[in-house]
Write an enzyme that holds these catalytic residues in place. Sequence first.
Site, PDB file in Angstrom:
ATOM      1  N   ARG A  48      27.259  30.514  26.608  1.00  0.00           N
ATOM      2  CA  ARG A  48      26.763  29.209  26.125  1.00  0.00           C
ATOM      3  C   ARG A  48      25.244  29.105  26.131  1.00  0.00           C
ATOM      4  NH1 ARG A  48      31.283  24.881  27.986  1.00  0.00           N
ATOM      5  NH2 ARG A  48      32.654  25.489  26.291  1.00  0.00           N
ATOM      6  N   LYS A 152      41.427  38.320  36.261  1.00  0.00           N
ATOM      7  CA  LYS A 152      42.388  37.561  37.034  1.00  0.00           C
ATOM      8  C   LYS A 152      41.813  36.179  37.363  1.00  0.00           C
ATOM      9  CE  LYS A 152      41.862  37.353  41.546  1.00  0.00           C
ATOM     10  NZ  LYS A 152      40.516  37.079  42.046  1.00  0.00           N
ATOM     11  N   ASP A 181      42.767  43.999  37.690  1.00  0.00           N
ATOM     12  CA  ASP A 181      42.807  43.694  39.121  1.00  0.00           C
ATOM     13  C   ASP A 181      41.870  44.719  39.735  1.00  0.00           C
ATOM     14  OD1 ASP A 181      43.408  43.928  41.885  1.00  0.00           O
ATOM     15  OD2 ASP A 181      45.200  42.741  41.527  1.00  0.00           O
ATOM     16  N   HIS A 182      40.689  44.293  40.138  1.00  0.00           N
ATOM     17  CA  HIS A 182      39.667  45.305  40.451  1.00  0.00           C
ATOM     18  C   HIS A 182      40.036  46.155  41.672  1.00  0.00           C
ATOM     19  CE1 HIS A 182      37.929  42.417  43.372  1.00  0.00           C
ATOM     20  NE2 HIS A 182      37.339  43.460  43.905  1.00  0.00           N
ATOM     21  N   LYS A 186      39.582  50.685  42.909  1.00  0.00           N
ATOM     22  CA  LYS A 186      38.968  51.266  44.114  1.00  0.00           C
ATOM     23  C   LYS A 186      39.545  52.661  44.348  1.00  0.00           C
ATOM     24  CE  LYS A 186      38.263  46.778  46.336  1.00  0.00           C
ATOM     25  NZ  LYS A 186      36.870  46.547  46.639  1.00  0.00           N
ATOM     26  N   GLU A 220      37.990  39.078  54.905  1.00  0.00           N
ATOM     27  CA  GLU A 220      36.594  38.928  54.475  1.00  0.00           C
ATOM     28  C   GLU A 220      35.847  38.113  55.524  1.00  0.00           C
ATOM     29  OE1 GLU A 220      35.961  38.432  50.040  1.00  0.00           O
ATOM     30  OE2 GLU A 220      37.826  37.350  50.349  1.00  0.00           O
ATOM     31  N   ASP A 239      44.063  33.585  44.738  1.00  0.00           N
ATOM     32  CA  ASP A 239      42.845  34.391  44.610  1.00  0.00           C
ATOM     33  C   ASP A 239      43.083  35.835  45.061  1.00  0.00           C
ATOM     34  OD1 ASP A 239      40.012  34.600  44.103  1.00  0.00           O
ATOM     35  OD2 ASP A 239      39.707  34.691  46.274  1.00  0.00           O
ATOM     36  N   HIS A 244      45.563  41.167  44.323  1.00  0.00           N
ATOM     37  CA  HIS A 244      45.056  42.339  45.049  1.00  0.00           C
ATOM     38  C   HIS A 244      46.017  42.828  46.137  1.00  0.00           C
ATOM     39  CE1 HIS A 244      41.529  41.328  42.902  1.00  0.00           C
ATOM     40  NE2 HIS A 244      40.967  40.537  43.785  1.00  0.00           N
ATOM     41  N   LYS A 340      39.393  34.276  54.342  1.00  0.00           N
ATOM     42  CA  LYS A 340      37.927  34.234  54.311  1.00  0.00           C
ATOM     43  C   LYS A 340      37.446  33.803  55.686  1.00  0.00           C
ATOM     44  CE  LYS A 340      37.116  33.688  49.419  1.00  0.00           C
ATOM     45  NZ  LYS A 340      36.620  35.040  49.094  1.00  0.00           N
TER      46      LYS A 340
HETATM   47  C1  BG6 Z   1      37.901  38.627  44.134  1.00  0.00           C
HETATM   48  C2  BG6 Z   1      38.151  37.280  44.725  1.00  0.00           C
HETATM   49  O1  BG6 Z   1      38.888  38.927  43.182  1.00  0.00           O
HETATM   50  O2  BG6 Z   1      37.918  39.606  45.161  1.00  0.00           O
HETATM   51  C3  BG6 Z   1      37.082  36.969  45.782  1.00  0.00           C
HETATM   52  O3  BG6 Z   1      38.108  36.289  43.713  1.00  0.00           O
HETATM   53  C4  BG6 Z   1      37.020  38.073  46.809  1.00  0.00           C
HETATM   54  O4  BG6 Z   1      37.344  35.727  46.406  1.00  0.00           O
HETATM   55  C5  BG6 Z   1      36.896  39.431  46.140  1.00  0.00           C
HETATM   56  O5  BG6 Z   1      35.895  37.826  47.634  1.00  0.00           O
HETATM   57  C6  BG6 Z   1      37.037  40.544  47.152  1.00  0.00           C
HETATM   58  O6  BG6 Z   1      36.746  41.757  46.525  1.00  0.00           O
HETATM   59  P1  BG6 Z   1      36.145  42.985  47.337  1.00  0.00           P
HETATM   60  O7  BG6 Z   1      36.112  44.087  46.334  1.00  0.00           O
HETATM   61  O8  BG6 Z   1      34.794  42.558  47.827  1.00  0.00           O
HETATM   62  O9  BG6 Z   1      37.091  43.244  48.460  1.00  0.00           O
END
Ligand code: BG6
Length: 485
Positions: A48, A152, A181-182, A186, A220, A239, A244, A340
């Site tokens: 935007r 996601k 899904d990152h 890894k 975290e 989340d 994950h 968290k």
């Molecule tokens: C994200 C979440 O997908 O993954 C975040 O939205 C989270 O809330 C993060 O902090 C954690 O990813 P990583 O790779 O730092 O473990």
Amino acid sequence: MKVSVEPHLFVIFGATGDLMHRKLLPALYRLVTGGHLTKKCVILGVARTDQDDAAFRQQAQQTLLDAGFLTEDTANKWMQENLHYLPMMTSSPDEFAALAAKIEAVEREHELAGNRIFYLALPPSAFPTTIEALGSVGLNKSAGWTRLVIEKPFGRDLASARELNNLVHHHFDESQVYRIDHYLGKETVQNLLFFRFANVMFESLWNRDRIHSVQITVAEDLGVEHRAGYYETAGAFRDMIQNHVTQLMTLVAMEPPVGFNADDIREEKVQVLRSIAPIKPGDFVFGQYAAGKVGPSAVIGYRDEEKVDPESITETFVALRLEVANWRWQGVPFYIRTGKRLQRRVSQIVVNFRKPPVSLFRPFQGEDSSIHSNKLVISIQPDEGFDLHFEVKAPGETKVETQRLRHRYSDTFTNIPDGYQTLLFDVILGDQTLFVRADEVEASWKLYRPLLENPPAPHPYWAGSWGPTEAEKLIVHSDDHWRVI
Ligand code: BG6
């Protein structure tokens, strides 16, 4: 290994956002400077903000400087030559028609053959309109290949995930779709498959006869940061757990695939989700962090965070017990948790093996001690690697002691790629193995339906702790407790 890639255009929606700057741009930069993108990778940022190519390039350079990357000449040159920008204010049909025209102009300028990636780095609420508009102006196909990457969370329950899948499939074929899904990018997560299926030693023990329980912790130390707007509508469950953590669980529990290609692997992961017994009310605990201390720093509670409702009941912690009711796992509990503002950042899988059926060594042990079960501890992050815990006789003493065999990635390997780097490269190559298939995402929402329909009130826990004490009660019946090792 250098693989030759086809020249392509990477269209990123949300190109001035957080994800672009924290993950996507650095990942693309590493791919370029690492020599992986030997042929043309042209980026068209869309967002935007009303700015031109020059301002976008300037921003990109600043991001890479801030992230501590060396902006070498080649990369600077690449940015100047290959980064473009188009402001889109309203996402109206006219603007999408203008986008189609801009894409063609950029492709002409760079002599690209029409291979396109559309990356939706957008808030989930913007997915449907963007997908619909891409389809309506005919950007779902081209003279080359067209791929759609969706961040996601994919939906917020079964009904919305189905609806989104239907919309996606109305305009795109599943073979064009990459649901990110990152965690799957890894290295340590991918290694779960190699660890299990390249080592006969572990796979032969990987069942209910030898394994007592499995614990998965994704903890975290950070709080909600500046993402309260999103997090208030998601919570830890949507989340982290639905995506994950569930992905980690399926990789631990899946059967050997018939081959190492995308659908063989994804098929087995879906089967795990289908095998999980219905979740009952006593199987989960939600928590929310109160003020406390993380390391040396005092931190505020969730309800006091900026933009969080002071009476919020959003969960920042979830612990859950799952039972995979199939031949391999019947009776083995899988305990999973995430949160968290926990004591430290650690993602770990602990496989607890059964104890020997008879204790031959009772006379050697004091009244209180007993043989510990063997454990395989897989550290996803940080300090990536694994430890195998086993019992030995302490020399000269009539005592049993636990020792570890230890492997650390960093002792052997350097340059471990970041998850996004791996995933973006796979999209460019057209490999869907590490992306979530439509039926998989629906199976996971379906599994968690009872919990989403009746979410429990979150129990408060001190920031810097390991979550609410109620989470311990989930696990005690199986003669164990939560652990990070
Ligand atoms: C994200 C979440 O997908 O993954 C975040 O939205 C989270 O809330 C993060 O902090 C954690 O990813 P990583 O790779 O730092 O473990």
